[in-house]
Design an enzyme around this catalytic site. Sequence first.
Site, PDB file in Angstrom:
ATOM      1  N   CYS A  35       0.727  -1.279  -0.028  1.00 32.63           N
ATOM      2  CA  CYS A  35      -0.083   0.031   0.068  1.00 32.63           C
ATOM      3  C   CYS A  35       1.002   1.172  -0.010  1.00 32.63           C
ATOM      4  O   CYS A  35       2.238   1.205   0.613  1.00 32.63           O
ATOM      5  CB  CYS A  35      -0.934  -0.062   1.243  1.00 32.63           C
ATOM      6  SG  CYS A  35      -1.956   1.522   1.603  1.00 32.63           S
ATOM      7  N   GLY A  36       0.387   2.312  -0.443  1.00 33.46           N
ATOM      8  CA  GLY A  36       1.102   3.621  -0.458  1.00 33.46           C
ATOM      9  C   GLY A  36       1.374   4.154   0.883  1.00 33.46           C
ATOM     10  O   GLY A  36       2.241   4.599   1.344  1.00 33.46           O
TER      11      GLY A  36
END
Length: 160
Positions: A35-36
């Site tokens: 995920c970012g």
Amino acid sequence: MSVYDLQVEKSNGEMESLSEHKGQILLIVNTASKCGFTPQFEGLQKLYETYKDEGFKVLGFPSDQFMNQEFEQQEEILEFCQTNYGVTFPVYKKIDVKGDHKAPLFKYLTEEKKGLLGGEIKWNFTKFLVDRNGNVVERYSPQTKPEKIEEDIKALIKGS
């Protein structure tokens, strides 16, 4: 009721009562490896290392419900967290944090602190701060970096 009344599944499949953490300040986070926001593991680990001797713990709960951003196998999750971010805080079995199969822990957390857009978890790295009595005292958005939570943790430690 408090978080201490709930059970969760550890990475190895064994059940654990959250009462084992009674008297500690907890930061409960739904996590994802791809995920970012994944770099937040570094900040979470730093908070854990800084305050663990003062009765603070981070509890990570991987979820694959947001664009399949988590590994399939539990061993891959643990290896990724340890190798890339040096994670030593507990990372539990991958769970659902929203929807029809939402884990009881996240049902409780989201009922206690609904957040700006209602009760559901909207994305990875939503964080819940729990006091030493098992009460949910704050909910933080995925965008809230761990270092921004530090003052709240210190206030709970001082208030103990």
